[in-house]
Write an enzyme that holds these catalytic residues in place. Structure first.
Site, PDB file in Angstrom:
ATOM      1  N   CYS A 131       0.875  -1.175   0.000  1.00  0.00           N
ATOM      2  CA  CYS A 131       0.000   0.000   0.000  1.00  0.00           C
ATOM      3  C   CYS A 131       0.908   1.220   0.000  1.00  0.00           C
ATOM      4  CB  CYS A 131      -0.884   0.008   1.249  1.00  0.00           C
ATOM      5  SG  CYS A 131      -1.790   1.564   1.423  1.00  0.00           S
ATOM      6  N   CYS A 149      -7.140   3.505  -0.411  1.00  0.00           N
ATOM      7  CA  CYS A 149      -7.236   2.905   0.918  1.00  0.00           C
ATOM      8  C   CYS A 149      -7.812   1.507   0.781  1.00  0.00           C
ATOM      9  CB  CYS A 149      -8.122   3.760   1.820  1.00  0.00           C
ATOM     10  SG  CYS A 149      -8.242   3.083   3.477  1.00  0.00           S
ATOM     11  N   TYR A 194     -25.006  -4.306  26.443  1.00  0.00           N
ATOM     12  CA  TYR A 194     -24.279  -3.486  25.461  1.00  0.00           C
ATOM     13  C   TYR A 194     -24.739  -3.935  24.064  1.00  0.00           C
ATOM     14  CZ  TYR A 194     -21.212  -3.058  29.553  1.00  0.00           C
ATOM     15  OH  TYR A 194     -20.717  -2.884  30.823  1.00  0.00           O
ATOM     16  N   GLU A 204     -28.817  -1.110  26.311  1.00  0.00           N
ATOM     17  CA  GLU A 204     -27.880  -0.248  25.584  1.00  0.00           C
ATOM     18  C   GLU A 204     -28.170   1.191  26.003  1.00  0.00           C
ATOM     19  OE1 GLU A 204     -25.401  -0.256  22.976  1.00  0.00           O
ATOM     20  OE2 GLU A 204     -25.658   1.911  23.159  1.00  0.00           O
ATOM     21  N   ASP A 239     -20.985  -7.535  25.554  1.00  0.00           N
ATOM     22  CA  ASP A 239     -20.157  -7.124  24.414  1.00  0.00           C
ATOM     23  C   ASP A 239     -19.772  -5.654  24.637  1.00  0.00           C
ATOM     24  OD1 ASP A 239     -18.922  -6.763  21.982  1.00  0.00           O
ATOM     25  OD2 ASP A 239     -20.742  -6.873  20.783  1.00  0.00           O
ATOM     26  N   CYS A 242     -13.216  -7.021  22.283  1.00  0.00           N
ATOM     27  CA  CYS A 242     -12.316  -6.551  21.220  1.00  0.00           C
ATOM     28  C   CYS A 242     -11.007  -6.073  21.825  1.00  0.00           C
ATOM     29  CB  CYS A 242     -12.983  -5.453  20.397  1.00  0.00           C
ATOM     30  SG  CYS A 242     -13.549  -4.079  21.400  1.00  0.00           S
TER      31      CYS A 242
HETATM   32  C1  LIG Z   1     -18.796  -3.139  21.191  1.00  0.00           C
HETATM   33  S1  LIG Z   1     -20.346  -2.339  20.982  1.00  0.00           S
HETATM   34  C2  LIG Z   1     -21.399  -3.758  20.884  1.00  0.00           C
HETATM   35  C3  LIG Z   1     -22.677  -3.585  20.112  1.00  0.00           C
HETATM   36  C4  LIG Z   1     -23.464  -4.820  19.750  1.00  0.00           C
HETATM   37  N1  LIG Z   1     -23.401  -5.858  20.729  1.00  0.00           N
HETATM   38  C5  LIG Z   1     -23.113  -5.321  18.360  1.00  0.00           C
HETATM   39  O1  LIG Z   1     -22.513  -6.394  18.208  1.00  0.00           O
HETATM   40  O2  LIG Z   1     -23.424  -4.634  17.378  1.00  0.00           O
HETATM   41  C6  LIG Z   1     -20.615  -1.692  22.562  1.00  0.00           C
HETATM   42  C7  LIG Z   1     -21.949  -0.984  22.750  1.00  0.00           C
HETATM   43  O3  LIG Z   1     -22.069  -0.657  24.141  1.00  0.00           O
HETATM   44  C8  LIG Z   1     -22.702   0.607  24.271  1.00  0.00           C
HETATM   45  N2  LIG Z   1     -22.304   1.089  25.611  1.00  0.00           N
HETATM   46  C9  LIG Z   1     -21.107   1.580  25.996  1.00  0.00           C
HETATM   47  N3  LIG Z   1     -21.090   1.786  27.335  1.00  0.00           N
HETATM   48  C10 LIG Z   1     -22.311   1.419  27.805  1.00  0.00           C
HETATM   49  C11 LIG Z   1     -22.905   1.384  29.096  1.00  0.00           C
HETATM   50  N4  LIG Z   1     -22.217   1.750  30.178  1.00  0.00           N
HETATM   51  N5  LIG Z   1     -24.168   0.936  29.222  1.00  0.00           N
HETATM   52  C12 LIG Z   1     -24.876   0.547  28.119  1.00  0.00           C
HETATM   53  N6  LIG Z   1     -24.365   0.547  26.869  1.00  0.00           N
HETATM   54  C13 LIG Z   1     -23.097   0.975  26.698  1.00  0.00           C
HETATM   55  C14 LIG Z   1     -22.188   1.407  23.083  1.00  0.00           C
HETATM   56  O4  LIG Z   1     -23.081   2.447  22.773  1.00  0.00           O
HETATM   57  C15 LIG Z   1     -22.119   0.326  21.994  1.00  0.00           C
HETATM   58  O5  LIG Z   1     -23.333   0.267  21.284  1.00  0.00           O
END
Ligand SMILES: C[S@@+](CC[C@H](N)C(=O)[O-])C[C@H]1O[C@@H](n2cnc3c(N)ncnc32)[C@H](O)[C@@H]1O
Length: 384
Positions: free
Chosen positions: A3, A91, A245, A266, A311, A338
């Site tokens: 790249c 990209c 989440y 969420e 998650d 992650c």
């Molecule tokens: C890694 S993403 C996972 C989303 C989903 N499980 C998916 O696979 O598409 C983390 C999510 O947690 C939410 N989030 C972050 N902190 C949070 C909290 N304290 N309470 C509730 N949701 C939260 C974020 O807005 C985001 O949508």
């Protein structure tokens, strides 16, 4: 793969390494990092590769900058330097059309004379161009992020010109983000073109995603990830599952057909709006959603679950959430992470409190980068 920007761009750190070597390195990293948890090696499964290792991202945020000659441009931050932006001629992360969208945008906006954001002084007007693309329809949703918008007709003119040149761009929003924090996220949005929604399909399920809602960035690999989550959950018809989440509800909607009920939690209201629409659009009636912070939900909600999925973002679970999960003693806890270091931190407490890690499945969501996702199956045995 070669790249022209590798070496300086912060987007892909390992693009020059063959993908098969990247997978070997990621597997070795997971096995070595998880040693501290005392897992038998056979409980760490071989990494699941991404079907495509290039052009796989459905969402990217490109930063604005001006050259000393005054020319406006868009690009990615220089590796390890948050204030320096390298112009992108190509990209490998998003669709090959994306660099043309960037070029058109900076050419159109340049004559306005408005300054690009200065990431050190924290001032300027043009901040980010967020480009989202549905891998199902090929349509684009663009968010132009600015600190102020005094001349709306100028931005409307830009939006009209962009869709005229690129008919695959179906939605454009102007996002106002006047604060000094370096983020493209804001809920203050003005729709310039179309509906602020992108449609994606994963397996048999359809999803609507709004500009600020979280959606896994590697669409095709998201289906692989979600199938692994369902497998690790080992769902039974009488189960009530908490999907904590939950973002736009994707995981919960995958799980719902196998169990009695799902509760998604969420904190982003836009994501929950999408989640409710997604449940309706897919005819799934045994799922409910709560707009709530997970810590507060676990503290105050009287709802009960037999199994849980977490998650969280890269920071992992805060200690109070870990404690509440332990108190609720789900039979199975699926931890999707992650970030291995925060996962290990949380998993140590969970295993010291009666949970056993039965398997860890690495899934490569981010080829050409050092990132790796894992799906861990933990079971509550209560035996310490
Ligand atoms: C890694 S993403 C996972 C989303 C989903 N499980 C998916 O696979 O598409 C983390 C999510 O947690 C939410 N989030 C972050 N902190 C949070 C909290 N304290 N309470 C509730 N949701 C939260 C974020 O807005 C985001 O949508």
């Amino acid at each position: 793969m070669f790249c022209v920007h590798s070496g300086e761009c912060g987007g892909c750190q390992s693009i020059e390494q063959p993908y098969s070597d990247q997978l070997v390195a990621k597997q070795a990293y997971v096995v070595s990092a998880l040693q501290v948890l005392g897992l038998p090696p056979e409980n760490i499964f071989p990494v699941l590769p991404s079907e495509s290792s290039v052009y796989y991202r459905n969402k990217m945020e490109f930063a604005f900058a001006r050259k000393p000659t005054g020319e406006l441009y868009l690009g990615l931050k220089r590796r390890g330097v948050f204030w320096d932006v390298i112009p992108l001629s190509h990209c490998y992360l998003q669709d090959p059309v994306t660099p043309y969208l960037l070029q058109f945008t900076s050419d159109y906006l340049c004559p306005s004379g408005l300054p690009a954001w200065d990431y050190r002084k924290r001032e300027g007007v043009f901040r980010y161009l967020m480009v989202r693309q549905s891998k199902t329809t090929g349509h684009f949703l663009i968010s132009l992020v600015v600190s102020e918008a005094q001349n709306m007709s100028f931005f409307e003119g830009y939006a009209a010109a962009l869709v005229a040149k690129f008919p695959q761009v179906k939605s454009i929003v102007l996002t106002l983000q006047p604060t000094s924090s370096d983020t493209a996220f804001s809920t203050d949005m003005r729709v310039l073109v179309g509906e602020p929604i992108l449609e994606e399909q994963l397996g048999a399920l359809k999803f609507s995603i709004s500009p600020t809602a979280f959606f896994q960035t590697n669409t095709r690999q998201a289906a692989v990830l979600y199938n692994e989550i369902v497998k690790s959950l080992n769902p039974e018809p009488e189960d009530v599952v908490m999907d904590l989440y939950c973002g736009t509800g994707t995981i919960g909607l995958y799980v719902a057909p196998y169990v009695s009920a799902v509760i998604g939690v969420e904190e982003n209201p836009a994501s929950i709006e999408n989640a409710i629409q997604n449940a309706r659009a897919n005819g799934i009636a045994n799922i409910t959603f709560e707009v709530e912070n997970v810590r507060r939900f676990l503290k105050f909600s009287k709802l009960q679950a037999t199994k849980m999925i977490v998650d969280p973002p890269r920071d992992g679970l805060i200690p109070k959430v870990v404690r509440r999960v332990i108190e609720r003693k789900p039979k199975t806890l699926v931890y999707v992470s992650c970030n291995l270091s925060t996962f290990i931190r949380d998993a140590k407490i969970l295993t010291e409190s009666g949970f056993e890690i039965c398997g860890v499945q690495p899934v490569d969501m981010f080829p050409n980068t050092g990132h790796i996702e894992v799906v861990a199956q933990l079971r509550y045995s209560g035996v310490l």
